[in-house]
Design a protein around this motif. Structure first.
Motif, mmCIF file in Angstrom:
data_model
loop_
_atom_site.group_PDB
_atom_site.id
_atom_site.type_symbol
_atom_site.label_atom_id
_atom_site.label_comp_id
_atom_site.label_asym_id
_atom_site.label_seq_id
_atom_site.Cartn_x
_atom_site.Cartn_y
_atom_site.Cartn_z
ATOM 1 N N VAL A 12 0.869 -1.177 0.000
ATOM 2 C CA VAL A 12 0.000 0.000 0.000
ATOM 3 C C VAL A 12 0.903 1.223 0.000
ATOM 4 C CG1 VAL A 12 -1.812 1.226 1.250
ATOM 5 C CG2 VAL A 12 -1.699 -1.278 1.379
ATOM 6 N N LEU A 71 -5.410 0.129 8.173
ATOM 7 C CA LEU A 71 -5.294 -1.108 7.398
ATOM 8 C C LEU A 71 -5.890 -2.294 8.142
ATOM 9 C CD1 LEU A 71 -1.722 -0.651 5.892
ATOM 10 C CD2 LEU A 71 -3.918 -0.361 4.738
ATOM 11 N N ALA A 73 -5.584 -9.239 7.300
ATOM 12 C CA ALA A 73 -4.315 -8.579 7.635
ATOM 13 C C ALA A 73 -3.606 -9.362 8.730
ATOM 14 C CB ALA A 73 -4.573 -7.151 8.081
ATOM 15 N N ILE A 117 1.282 -6.243 9.527
ATOM 16 C CA ILE A 117 1.360 -4.946 8.853
ATOM 17 C C ILE A 117 2.665 -4.273 9.254
ATOM 18 C CG2 ILE A 117 0.321 -2.668 8.584
ATOM 19 C CD1 ILE A 117 -2.373 -4.002 9.447
ATOM 20 N N VAL A 142 1.648 -5.630 3.812
ATOM 21 C CA VAL A 142 0.671 -6.386 4.588
ATOM 22 C C VAL A 142 0.742 -7.837 4.161
ATOM 23 C CG1 VAL A 142 -1.752 -6.628 5.223
ATOM 24 C CG2 VAL A 142 -0.842 -4.360 4.656
#
Length: 90
Positions: free
Chosen positions: A5, A21, A29, A32, A46
């Protein structure tokens, strides 16, 4: 499988990015990591908790363009072994 991201606003802290997120991706997820926060090149990796590789692609497609701090995020799936850093801003 991972998703990357980027286009994360400079004003967002690492914790804000993690919280966003985690909330948006839910149980997918797994892990992260946020890099270069506070800069124009901030991005996150992620680890996606899914058995099938195509799931990361679908998540990336659905997540691309979501807004964080008024900025549209860019997201892509990264197959294992590929370069997992986004393009750098000049």
């Amino acid at each position: 499988m991972k998703i990357i991201v980027w286009n994360i606003p400079e004003s967002c802290s690492e914790q804000e990015v993690r919280d966003f997120l985690g909330r948006e991706l839910g149980h997918y997820a797994k892990d992260i990591e946020v890099f270069e926060q506070g800069t124009s090149n901030a991005y996150a990796k992620v680890d996606v908790d899914a058995d099938d590789a195509y799931v990361a692609d679908v998540i990336a497609q659905q997540f691309n363009g979501k807004q964080l701090g008024g900025v549209s995020l860019q997201v892509s799936a990264v197959p294992f072994g590929d370069d997992d850093t986004p393009p750098r801003r000049p």
